[in-house]
Write an enzyme that holds these catalytic residues in place. Structure first.
Site, mmCIF file in Angstrom:
data_model
loop_
_atom_site.group_PDB
_atom_site.id
_atom_site.type_symbol
_atom_site.label_atom_id
_atom_site.label_comp_id
_atom_site.label_asym_id
_atom_site.label_seq_id
_atom_site.Cartn_x
_atom_site.Cartn_y
_atom_site.Cartn_z
ATOM 1 N N GLU A 169 0.559 -1.327 0.078
ATOM 2 C CA GLU A 169 -0.018 0.012 0.121
ATOM 3 C C GLU A 169 0.929 1.312 0.025
ATOM 4 O OE1 GLU A 169 -2.670 -0.556 3.365
ATOM 5 O OE2 GLU A 169 -3.877 -1.695 2.231
ATOM 6 N N GLU A 362 -5.603 -7.819 -1.193
ATOM 7 C CA GLU A 362 -6.335 -7.951 0.330
ATOM 8 C C GLU A 362 -7.705 -7.640 -0.040
ATOM 9 O OE1 GLU A 362 -4.512 -5.302 3.028
ATOM 10 O OE2 GLU A 362 -2.474 -5.851 2.638
HETATM 11 C C1 BGP Z 1 -4.549 -3.224 5.224
HETATM 12 C C2 BGP Z 1 -3.085 -3.702 5.482
HETATM 13 C C3 BGP Z 1 -3.152 -4.951 6.120
HETATM 14 C C4 BGP Z 1 -4.537 -5.213 6.973
HETATM 15 C C5 BGP Z 1 -5.567 -4.516 6.323
HETATM 16 C C6 BGP Z 1 -6.820 -4.592 7.131
HETATM 17 O O1 BGP Z 1 -4.419 -1.725 4.968
HETATM 18 O O2 BGP Z 1 -2.242 -3.802 4.443
HETATM 19 O O3 BGP Z 1 -1.890 -5.082 6.859
HETATM 20 O O4 BGP Z 1 -4.200 -5.256 8.211
HETATM 21 O O5 BGP Z 1 -5.365 -3.401 5.887
HETATM 22 O O6 BGP Z 1 -6.839 -3.852 8.227
HETATM 23 P P1 BGP Z 1 -6.966 -3.835 9.831
HETATM 24 O O7 BGP Z 1 -6.120 -4.899 10.105
HETATM 25 O O8 BGP Z 1 -6.728 -2.574 10.277
HETATM 26 O O9 BGP Z 1 -8.477 -4.286 9.798
#
Ligand code: BGP
Length: 468
Positions: A169, A362
């Protein structure tokens, strides 16, 4: 429903959210070790007590975990390498052999189950020492240090890893300068010039990593990755349309540079108006010509935007204050708006603009789960809500493929529960596999299959046919 024959189904994790063992086998500290509560607040000193440091003990249980991934039939496993396991302070002359051996064992397990690895080189876990010494990516020195680290990975894992992502990201540096760019200067005190200069350094490093990866092994395929921020105008007011155009350009900015190889036409006016003066050398411009092989992005939700502060309800998204709730979207327990059709829209707009293969790196639903007896002496979670979320997103992904978009693969986020990135909680679970860990650190760390485990296994086995 049928997906391309070679479609890469799988799942994604990040070292700092699952490994634990923050100081084992020579590992140095990373910036995550001073973010015990997520990206909200940094502590002065790392504290070994917090959950983030513990992860879900994947460092010691990776064999058991990857066996479960194998059972689900993953074609691909996206994981990150902790930079500070390889170079504890980022500046050692030689890499830490124990760190390399750990990832070799991960690759052994993947090979055992026929899982293709997809490695994120840097996932919000820059060595802390580099943040402290250089103020992170504000310093040009970071380019060389990152490339030194990349060289070790490309050479050591040559022939074993083909798919790479340079930075997780990368566009989040604008909102999270410390977590994403290892920049110690508090955001309020950071000048726009320093922030964008840090971004520039990361972009040059990413492009040079693409070049290096191809030189070391022409089979390597290197992706860039962004947060797939998707924003709709709240109203047809032309001001809202222009607002969204601006927000879109914040994102396209990163993709234009990494996929087209140069700063976009709108950069000049942006920089002038914000009084940003960057040091961009001729060498940098040449480096940026090394464009990525594919575009990866995360997609969880969408938002609306408006210029009229009296309109709409604020969205709980952590992105920008102009964002509003979409009256047509449901929201997750954490306020993330659920919009499966936005995935089809995002895939189409990226593909229309770049015509590069896309990878959904993701996607998933963070939710509280209740562990219940499964009737066979073990435990499970009836996570129909997670299945519903994924089903709707996969239907839209399939629609995009029918639209003609070239999608290489899909890795849902956190197939095994792990520590959340934004809030450092364990309660925000994404997994098909439940981890018995509580927010106070108690729990056996045992793994249990949720209902979604079997569901996703079937999706992969039938190459998507079972989704409907
Ligand atoms: C993205 C990141 C991840 C992940 C995901 C979900 O931005 O790359 O590392 O964690 O978000 O976010 P969260 O864990 O805050 O729910």
């Amino acid at each position: 429903m049928s997906f391309p024959k070679e479609f890469l189904w799988g799942e994604a994790t990040a070292a700092n959210q699952c490994e634990g063992a923050y100081d084992e086998d020579g590992k140095g500290l990373s910036i995550q070790d001073v973010l015990p509560h997520g990206f909200g607040a940094r502590t002065e000193k790392p504290t070994a007590e917090n959950l983030k440091l513990k992860g879900i003990d994947h460092y010691h249980r990776f064999k058991e975990d990857i066996a479960l991934f194998g059972e689900m039939g993953f074609k691909v496993y996206r994981f990150s390498i902790a930079w500070s396991r390889i170079f504890p302070t980022g500046e050692e002359e030689k890499p830490n052999e124990a760190g390399l051996c750990f990832y070799e064992q991960i690759l052994d397990e993947c090979e055992k189950y026929g899982i293709e690895p997809l490695v994120t080189i840097s996932h919000y876990e820059t060595p802390l020492a580099l943040a402290e010494k250089y103020n992170g990516w504000t310093s040009r020195k970071m380019i060389d240090l990152y490339l030194k680290y990349c060289k070790v990975l490309f050479e050591r894992f040559k022939g074993r890893v083909k798919y790479w992502i340079t930075f997780n990201e990368i566009n989040s540096i604008l909102r999270q300068p410390f977590m994403s760019g290892a920049i110690m200067t508090p955001k309020e005190e950071l000048s726009e010039t320093d922030l964008y200069q840090a971004m520039h350094h990361e972009l040059v490093a990413s492009a040079l990593a693409v070049k290096m990866a191809h030189e070391i092994d022409p089979d390597n395929q290197v992706g860039c990755m962004v947060v797939g921020i998707t924003v709709y105008p709240l109203t047809p007011n032309p001001d809202d349309i222009l607002k969204v155009m601006d927000l879109d350009n914040d994102l396209y900015f990163f993709l234009d540079i990494q996929a087209r190889g140069e700063y976009p036409y709108y950069a000049k006016r942006r920089f002038e108006e914000k009084n940003i003066h960057l040091n961009i050398t001729e060498e940098d411009r040449a480096a940026l010509k090394n464009t990525c092989d594919f575009i990866a992005f995360s997609y969880y939700s969408s938002n609306c935007a408006t210029c009229d502060p009296t309109l709409g309800e604020p969205s709980r998204s952590n992105m920008t204050p102009e964002l509003r709730k979409n009256p047509y979207s449901d929201v997750s327990e954490w306020g993330w708006q659920i919009d499966p059709k936005g995935l089809r829209y995002t895939l189409n707009r990226f593909y229309a603009r770049y015509q590069k293969p896309l990878f959904i790196a993701e996607n998933g639903l963070g939710a509280r789960d209740e562990l219940i007896p499964d009737g066979n002496g073990s435990f499970t979670v009836n996570d129909d809500y997670r299945i519903a979320y994924m089903k709707e997103h996969l239907i839209q992904l399939h629609e995009a493929i029918l639209d003609g978009v070239d999608v290489m693969g899909y890795t849902s986020w956190g197939c095994i529960d792990l520590i959340s990135c934004s809030t450092a909680e364990i309660e925000k679970r994404y997994g098909f596999i439940y981890v018995d860990l509580n927010s106070d650190g108690t729990g056996t760390m045992n793994r249990y299959k949720k209902k979604s485990f079997e569901w996703y296994r079937e999706v992969i086995r039938t190459n998507g046919e079972s989704i409907l």
